[in-house]
Design a protein around this motif. Structure first.
Motif, PDB file in Angstrom:
ATOM      1  N   THR A 139       0.854  -1.182   0.000  1.00 33.73           N
ATOM      2  CA  THR A 139       0.000   0.000   0.000  1.00 33.73           C
ATOM      3  C   THR A 139       0.890   1.233   0.000  1.00 33.73           C
ATOM      4  O   THR A 139       1.831   1.331   0.800  1.00 33.73           O
ATOM      5  N   SER A 141       1.018   5.466   0.175  1.00 35.03           N
ATOM      6  CA  SER A 141       0.312   6.703   0.512  1.00 35.03           C
ATOM      7  C   SER A 141       0.812   7.822  -0.381  1.00 35.03           C
ATOM      8  O   SER A 141       2.008   7.925  -0.664  1.00 35.03           O
ATOM      9  N   SER A 142      -0.114   8.674  -0.813  1.00 31.65           N
ATOM     10  CA  SER A 142       0.262   9.814  -1.654  1.00 31.65           C
ATOM     11  C   SER A 142       0.337  11.074  -0.809  1.00 31.65           C
ATOM     12  O   SER A 142       0.068  11.068   0.392  1.00 31.65           O
ATOM     13  N   GLU A 143       0.686  12.178  -1.456  1.00 36.02           N
ATOM     14  CA  GLU A 143       0.847  13.434  -0.738  1.00 36.02           C
ATOM     15  C   GLU A 143      -0.466  13.933  -0.145  1.00 36.02           C
ATOM     16  O   GLU A 143      -0.471  14.653   0.851  1.00 36.02           O
ATOM     17  N   ASP A 145      -2.642  12.161   1.289  1.00 39.95           N
ATOM     18  CA  ASP A 145      -3.020  11.178   2.323  1.00 39.95           C
ATOM     19  C   ASP A 145      -3.928  10.059   1.814  1.00 39.95           C
ATOM     20  O   ASP A 145      -4.440   9.274   2.609  1.00 39.95           O
ATOM     21  N   SER A 146      -4.167   9.993   0.513  1.00 44.00           N
ATOM     22  CA  SER A 146      -4.915   8.854  -0.007  1.00 44.00           C
ATOM     23  C   SER A 146      -3.964   7.669  -0.152  1.00 44.00           C
ATOM     24  O   SER A 146      -2.752   7.834  -0.254  1.00 44.00           O
ATOM     25  N   VAL A 147      -4.519   6.454  -0.132  1.00 45.61           N
ATOM     26  CA  VAL A 147      -3.698   5.254  -0.231  1.00 45.61           C
ATOM     27  C   VAL A 147      -4.184   4.418  -1.394  1.00 45.61           C
ATOM     28  O   VAL A 147      -5.369   4.443  -1.758  1.00 45.61           O
ATOM     29  N   SER A 197      -4.448  -2.006   1.068  1.00 48.65           N
ATOM     30  CA  SER A 197      -5.696  -1.289   1.202  1.00 48.65           C
ATOM     31  C   SER A 197      -5.751  -0.257   0.092  1.00 48.65           C
ATOM     32  O   SER A 197      -4.918  -0.255  -0.813  1.00 48.65           O
ATOM     33  N   GLY A 198      -6.718   0.659   0.157  1.00 46.43           N
ATOM     34  CA  GLY A 198      -6.786   1.688  -0.852  1.00 46.43           C
ATOM     35  C   GLY A 198      -8.154   2.293  -0.964  1.00 46.43           C
ATOM     36  O   GLY A 198      -9.166   1.643  -0.691  1.00 46.43           O
ATOM     37  N   GLN A 228      -3.345  -3.407   5.600  1.00 44.73           N
ATOM     38  CA  GLN A 228      -2.179  -2.905   4.879  1.00 44.73           C
ATOM     39  C   GLN A 228      -0.881  -2.989   5.666  1.00 44.73           C
ATOM     40  O   GLN A 228       0.199  -3.063   5.081  1.00 44.73           O
ATOM     41  N   ASP A 229      -0.943  -2.964   6.987  1.00 47.33           N
ATOM     42  CA  ASP A 229       0.267  -2.967   7.802  1.00 47.33           C
ATOM     43  C   ASP A 229       0.652  -4.362   8.299  1.00 47.33           C
ATOM     44  O   ASP A 229       1.568  -4.503   9.107  1.00 47.33           O
TER      45      ASP A 229
END
Length: 557
Positions: A139, A141-143, A145-147, A197-198, A228-229
């Motif tokens: 997974t 993460s973008s800038e 905060d979306s995954v 996740s996402g 995801q973790d």
């Protein structure tokens, strides 16, 4: 049919003539389009009907794409069990009349080409499709905060050192979702033996009845092995639970059908338990509000039973079954309370009988003897038993089959609510107001056991005619020995949190259903004798059939 699609170089060998050999990379996508169109050609229609409701669904064709990635490069751990897991899933789906295409150890280009080939207008809205992936998932993460989740081909680079190349090689959930939304196949289930996740996925759980009343509607559901973790073990717990569920054990309401909702609940609970609470499988739907109101459905294979219309021409005239049917007598059990379980000082006890706890029971009626083969044949039209004689208890019946028997009995004789006993009701009726190891006392040397029980003295015993030994104080026969007896409850490994009102312990879902009562068929005499104690508990998977496992009914009126 399994179509195996291995991407191989000229130096590699192909193990089976059923596998496609593709040597020239520049022709891969053309060949894939060809194979995919052939793959989505007409197959055999499947109709699945619920035994307990009027729900039914017809799939014109059933397809599956099974992907396993083991031989990872560039620092990713190799996963030696990924391919055997994928092969096991492919075999199971083939048994269920899916046309299965397998893809093993693909590169990023090959995986992308396969997904792109699925975007071609193949299949129809009346078909169903399964996507299974075993391998690494991540997974990112973008800038903002979306995954977004990704599944990885064997040549995926290190995502920190080569982020752009990683996104080019790996396959994102968004891309999969886009293909799915454009596909004419409207009933799809995605199974990921990896963790990610996402935002493209809508997470959530349904209630533990696991029933969706819109089988004929479109759906795009997914189940992942963990959050995801979390780190998924190579020796997959998720796939083990998936396959166990498809055997019939995930049929939570015993209607001979398994919805994806039911399957997700079964996988979630049992993966969590088998991983020592370290894995939390995720369930949900791909965001597509217009095409997500249904439920994916599998059928459960049962022995061929005669329809009710053939067995009973005029059901309305069959009342008062206790007079009409043999071996179908009931004994009234009074209301009361008792201490369920065993004290730590009880000889031969097991840890799952803890803690000793007070339970209150409402009045009910319990079948005086175990259900016989003669009665089973009258209601079901076949005899599954290993030891065949009419007056022996029926055995080799799964929990699911027993519930179909109960459904039929209730249809023939409505209003009395025939059912399996709860575990608390069973022990209460067995004890018959006693609090010792056996209803007749502690009997530490088992001197009186022969008066009340059939037992195996050699480890090679058999079942015995019902009602031949002495009954307990409430007139119930064979509560100890002969065959084990199914109960309603899911098995829990202790009584902490158990209901105190005598109801069935059906939440949370487990791996096994409870059965009680001991057996006269297997193991040593002393071991069998210990298992005939009033507090002894045993369990089996709901789809299990054993030649020392039967049942008796209770009713409320």
């Amino acid at each position: 049919m399994i179509w195996r699609c291995f991407f191989v170089r000229k130096s590699q060998s192909v193990e089976s003539s059923f596998r496609f050999r593709i040597d020239l990379m520049r022709y891969n996508i053309i060949l894939l389009v060809f194979f995919t169109i052939a793959f989505f050609s007409s197959g055999e229609a499947v109709e699945i009907k619920s035994l307990s409701s009027k729900q039914a669904v017809r799939y014109e064709n059933s397809y599956a794409l099974v992907i396993g990635v083991s031989d990872y490069k560039h620092g990713w751990n190799k996963l030696p069990h990924a391919l055997p897991n994928a092969e096991a899933v492919a075999d199971e789906l083939t048994k269920r009349d899916f046309k299965v295409m397998t893809l093993y150890d693909p590169t990023g280009y090959e995986l992308s080409s396969m997904i792109d080939s699925l975007a071609y207008k193949s299949g129809s809205e009346n078909d169903r499709f399964i996507f299974y992936f075993a391998g690494h998932g991540v997974t990112i993460s973008s800038e903002n905060d979306s995954v977004l989740g990704y599944i990885l081909p064997k040549d995926a680079p290190n995502r920190l050192k080569h982020p752009d190349l990683f996104k080019e090689k790996a396959l994102s959930m968004k891309r999969i979702a886009d293909v799915v939304k454009n596909s004419p196949v409207k009933r799809a289930l995605f199974l990921f033996d990896c963790c990610f996740s996402g935002a493209i996925l809508s997470h959530g759980w349904i209630d533990e009845n696991g029933v969706n009343n819109k089988w004929d509607k479109s759906t795009r559901q997914f189940i992942t092995a963990g959050n995801q973790d979390e780190k998924v073990p190579d020796n997959s717990i998720f796939t083990y639970c998936l396959l166990a569920g498809l055997e019939g054990n995930a049929d939570l309401n015993a209607d001979a059908c398994i919805t994806a909702s039911e399957l997700s609940i079964y996988i979630r609970v049992n993966t969590f338990l088998r991983s020592n609470n370290s894995l939390h499988p995720q369930y949900g739907r791909i965001h597509d509000p217009d095409n997500n109101h249904g439920d994916f459905v599998f059928g459960v294979e049962l022995p061929k039973m005669k329809p009710m219309s053939e067995l009973y021409k005029d059901i309305d005239n069959l009342n008062n079954l206790e007079e009409i049917l043999p071996d179908f007598k009931f004994t009234g059990i009074p209301a009361g309370s008792f201490l369920m379980g065993s004290d730590s000082s009880e000889d031969g006890r097991d840890d799952d009988e803890t803690p000793l706890h007070k339970v209150s029971i409402k009045p009910f009626f319990m079948q005086t003897t175990e259900v016989t083969q003669r009665l089973w044949k009258m209601i079901m039209g076949y005899n599954p038993s290993f030891f065949e004689t009419d007056i022996l208890p029926v055995e080799q019946v799964s929990w699911i089959e027993v519930n179909e028997f109960i459904r039929r009995i209730n249809e023939i004789d409505p209003g009395k609510n025939y059912r399996l006993p709860t575990e608390a009701e069973w022990e209460y009726a067995c004890r018959a107001e006693s609090s010792t190891r056996f209803p007749w006392g502690n009997d530490s040397n088992y001197y009186s056991l022969d008066i009340f029980c059939w037992l195996s003295y050699t480890g090679k015993g058999s079942t015995h005619p019902i009602g031949q030994k002495r009954p307990n104080a409430w007139g119930l026969y064979d509560m100890h020995g002969n065959v084990f007896e199914w109960c309603q409850d899911w098995y829990h490994d202790d009584y902490f949190g158990a209901p105190s009102d005598g109801s069935a312990w059906i939440s949370p879902v487990g791996e096994y259903r409870v059965h009680r009562g001991g057996s006269s068929v297997m193991d040593s005499w002393e071991y069998n004798a210990r298992r005939c104690r009033s507090a002894f508990r045993s369990r089996s998977k709901p789809a299990s059939r054993h030649f020392d496992l039967g049942f008796r009914l209770v009713k409320e009126k």
